[in-house]
Design an enzyme around this catalytic site. Structure first.
Site, short mmCIF file in Angstrom:
data_model
loop_
_atom_site.label_atom_id
_atom_site.label_comp_id
_atom_site.label_asym_id
_atom_site.label_seq_id
_atom_site.Cartn_x
_atom_site.Cartn_y
_atom_site.Cartn_z
N TRP A 185 -5.80 0.92 1.70
CA TRP A 185 -5.54 1.70 2.91
C TRP A 185 -6.11 3.09 2.69
O TRP A 185 -5.83 3.73 1.67
CB TRP A 185 -4.05 1.81 3.24
CG TRP A 185 -3.83 2.84 4.31
CD1 TRP A 185 -4.13 2.71 5.64
CD2 TRP A 185 -3.35 4.19 4.14
NE1 TRP A 185 -3.86 3.89 6.30
CE2 TRP A 185 -3.39 4.81 5.41
CE3 TRP A 185 -2.91 4.92 3.04
CZ2 TRP A 185 -2.98 6.14 5.61
CZ3 TRP A 185 -2.51 6.24 3.24
CH2 TRP A 185 -2.55 6.83 4.52
N GLU A 224 -5.82 -2.59 5.24
CA GLU A 224 -4.73 -2.18 6.14
C GLU A 224 -5.20 -1.15 7.17
O GLU A 224 -5.60 -0.05 6.82
CB GLU A 224 -3.59 -1.58 5.30
CG GLU A 224 -2.41 -1.08 6.12
CD GLU A 224 -1.34 -0.41 5.24
OE1 GLU A 224 -1.60 -0.16 4.05
OE2 GLU A 224 -0.25 -0.13 5.77
N LYS A 226 -4.48 1.04 10.95
CA LYS A 226 -3.40 1.91 11.41
C LYS A 226 -3.79 2.51 12.75
O LYS A 226 -4.98 2.65 13.05
CB LYS A 226 -3.23 3.01 10.37
CG LYS A 226 -2.14 4.01 10.63
CD LYS A 226 -1.92 4.85 9.38
CE LYS A 226 -0.82 5.85 9.61
NZ LYS A 226 -0.42 6.56 8.41
N ASP A 257 1.15 -3.63 8.66
CA ASP A 257 2.23 -2.67 8.43
C ASP A 257 2.96 -2.51 9.75
O ASP A 257 2.36 -2.12 10.76
CB ASP A 257 1.65 -1.34 7.94
CG ASP A 257 2.73 -0.32 7.61
OD1 ASP A 257 3.64 -0.12 8.44
OD2 ASP A 257 2.66 0.30 6.54
N HIS A 260 2.51 0.52 12.12
CA HIS A 260 1.16 0.99 12.41
C HIS A 260 0.61 0.63 13.78
O HIS A 260 -0.60 0.68 13.99
CB HIS A 260 0.20 0.46 11.33
CG HIS A 260 0.31 1.20 10.05
ND1 HIS A 260 -0.61 1.09 9.04
CD2 HIS A 260 1.24 2.09 9.62
CE1 HIS A 260 -0.25 1.87 8.03
NE2 HIS A 260 0.87 2.47 8.35
N HIS A 284 3.45 -5.05 5.22
CA HIS A 284 4.13 -3.82 4.81
C HIS A 284 5.29 -3.68 5.79
O HIS A 284 5.12 -3.18 6.90
CB HIS A 284 3.21 -2.60 4.93
CG HIS A 284 2.34 -2.40 3.73
ND1 HIS A 284 1.56 -1.28 3.54
CD2 HIS A 284 2.17 -3.17 2.62
CE1 HIS A 284 0.94 -1.37 2.38
NE2 HIS A 284 1.27 -2.51 1.81
N ASP A 292 5.31 6.43 12.92
CA ASP A 292 5.24 5.68 11.66
C ASP A 292 6.09 6.40 10.62
O ASP A 292 5.59 6.88 9.60
CB ASP A 292 3.77 5.60 11.22
CG ASP A 292 3.59 4.81 9.95
OD1 ASP A 292 4.43 3.95 9.66
OD2 ASP A 292 2.59 5.05 9.25
N ASP A 294 8.44 5.44 8.60
CA ASP A 294 8.78 4.77 7.34
C ASP A 294 10.25 4.89 6.97
O ASP A 294 10.59 5.15 5.82
CB ASP A 294 7.87 5.26 6.21
CG ASP A 294 6.44 4.76 6.40
OD1 ASP A 294 6.24 3.54 6.37
OD2 ASP A 294 5.53 5.59 6.58
N ASP A 324 7.18 -1.31 2.79
CA ASP A 324 6.52 0.01 2.78
C ASP A 324 7.33 1.00 3.61
O ASP A 324 7.12 1.12 4.81
CB ASP A 324 5.08 -0.10 3.31
CG ASP A 324 4.36 1.24 3.25
OD1 ASP A 324 4.89 2.18 2.63
OD2 ASP A 324 3.26 1.35 3.83
C1 RNT Z 1 0.19 4.57 5.28
C2 RNT Z 1 0.14 3.15 4.85
C3 RNT Z 1 0.11 2.93 3.37
C4 RNT Z 1 1.06 3.81 2.60
C5 RNT Z 1 1.22 3.44 1.16
C6 RNT Z 1 1.92 4.51 0.37
O1 RNT Z 1 0.40 4.73 6.61
O2 RNT Z 1 1.21 2.47 5.41
O3 RNT Z 1 0.34 1.59 3.12
O4 RNT Z 1 2.32 3.83 3.19
O5 RNT Z 1 0.01 3.10 0.63
ZN ZN Z 2 1.52 0.48 4.76
#
Ligand code: RNT
Ligand code: ZN
Length: 416
Positions: A185, A224, A226, A257, A260, A284, A292, A294, A324
């Protein structure tokens, strides 16, 4: 909750599921085979051990809960503590910035297997297979463009970094006798309007081609996309379309993810849409709150739908289950345990779904019966099945893990 009560409740649940044609014993066997790839970066808010610099690349960990891991020993101890409270056997997902650099500066284009030998040994000692990630963020050369940077020197630097990461992943996979899944990513994008989209994407494609040249036997690549990162709102080079097309054209694993996508877009719907074109998926699993963000994964509808779609697609063994999230405002061991157990519970509910009968009704046009069963499934005693799973794995059922997290936090984390 007393163990005996858990077992009694399970026996009743087993009978109720049997009435729907669901065999809970084979479901429990399936759940035992479900391995999460726990992300190492919840333990220290994505800091890593390369530098004490700030987190860049359009991602942010907020909060300052005391007691975060400050070094590799503490990080390993925390991960093992969390693992001891999560039933089943699980993997660990490392980022390149978590190498053992021995206090010396090792730039990203110099990293090698030697910096991860300690992790490879730890992996063997603790029975924890490893996955891996290159790290394009939090570095002087990160800027807003890495693998798509028009500056050939900077781009070559990141290509070299990512190539070296593949070597490390390959060594991990070889040592553990099971492929290491390596995610790429990169944050590349533009804060404001840009008229060079095609150029950036051509550069990213070329960089990926250079990185992936050379087959590796013991690792698998995933990529990955986004929607956007903070400070890079106007344009993302590695968008979903870009990586989906690249993965399909090059036989790469696509990473989904769950934080994302556009707010009303369903990550779950990607599963059946892309699995006819890409070999496998990496997840993720996260929890986006308005962005996003997290946050810690919970059993919310999008997560449940994602796991249900995987099981309905018969694709359980074509998916790698990474987590993630990185919340710095919450007890970090608690974050691991809650998020991992939530993902397991979603998988359990997906496995317990009385699919055969629902499928038949759907094909017969009996929509109200489909809805009846999907609704009834929500109220079935799946929690009793999960508690039984915990006990069979010698892990506390229900909220029984809280006492141990509190003890560990008071005795270990609070002294940091
Ligand atoms: C970032 C991505 C990525 C990170 C990690 C730390 O938006 O989701 O995967 O969260 O690599
Ligand atoms: Zn991620």
């Amino acid at each position: 909750m007393k163990d005996q009560k858990v077992h009694q409740a399970y026996e009743l649940a087993k009978e109720r599921y049997a009435e729907l044609g669901v065999d809970t014993e084979s479901v429990l066997a399936g759940l035992q085979d479900f391995h999460l790839s726990m992300h190492c970066w919840q333990a220290d808010d994505v800091a890593g051990f390369e530098s004490t610099g700030e987190l860049t690349g359009g991602i942010q960990a907020t909060g300052n809960y005391p007691g975060k891991a400050r070094n590799i020993d503490e990080l390993r101890a925390d991960i093992l503590k969390a693992k001891s409270l999560i039933p089943g056997s699980h993997r660990l997902n490392l980022h390149e910035i978590y190498g053992e650099f021995g206090g010396r500066p090792v730039d990203r284009d110099q990293v090698g297997v030697e910096h991860f030998q300690g992790w490879i040994d730890w992996s063997k000692d603790t029975g924890t297979p490893l996955d891996f990630n290159s790290t394009s963020f939090s570095h002087a050369k990160s800027g807003s463009l890495s693998l798509s940077n028009p500056d050939e020197g900077i781009r070559a630097f990141w290509v070299e970094h990512t190539r070296r990461c593949r070597d490390i992943a390959d060594a991990m996979g070889k040592a553990q006798g099971d492929p290491c899944i390596m995610n790429v990513w990169v944050h590349d994008g533009c804060k404001d309007l840009s008229v060079n989209h095609m150029m950036y994407r051509s550069l990213l494609k070329d960089s990926l081609d250079r990185i992936f040249a050379g087959k590796k036997e013991h690792m698998k690549d995933c990529i990955e996309g986004k929607v956007f990162g903070i400070g890079l709102e106007s344009f993302t080079v590695g968008s979903h379309d870009f990586y989906t097309a690249y993965a399909a054209a090059n036989g790469k694993i696509l990473t989904i993810d769950t934080g994302h996508y556009h707010p009303t877009e369903s990550p779950a719907d990607k599963v059946s849409a892309v699995l006819g074109f890409v070999p496998e998926l990496m997840l993720h699993v996260s929890r986006p709150v308005r962005w996003d963000s997290d946050h810690v994964t919970i059993m919310d509808d999008p997560t449940q739908e994602l796991f249900s779609e995987i099981v309905r697609a018969g694709a359980m063994d074509r998916v790698h289950y990474g987590l993630d999230y990185f919340d710095g405002a919450i007890n970090r061991i608690g974050a691991y345990v809650i998020g991992s157990r939530a993902a397991q519970k979603c998988m359990l509910r997906a496995l317990l779904e009385p699919k055969d009968i629902i499928r038949e009704w759907e094909l017969a046009g009996e929509t109200y019966k489909v809805l009846t069963y999907l609704e009834e499934a929500k109220a079935m005693p799946w929690g009793d099945v999960y508690n039984e799973f915990c006990l069979r794995n010698n892990v506390p059922a229900g909220d029984g893990y809280m006492a141990e997290i509190d003890r560990y936090s008071a005795e270990i984390c609070s002294k940091r």
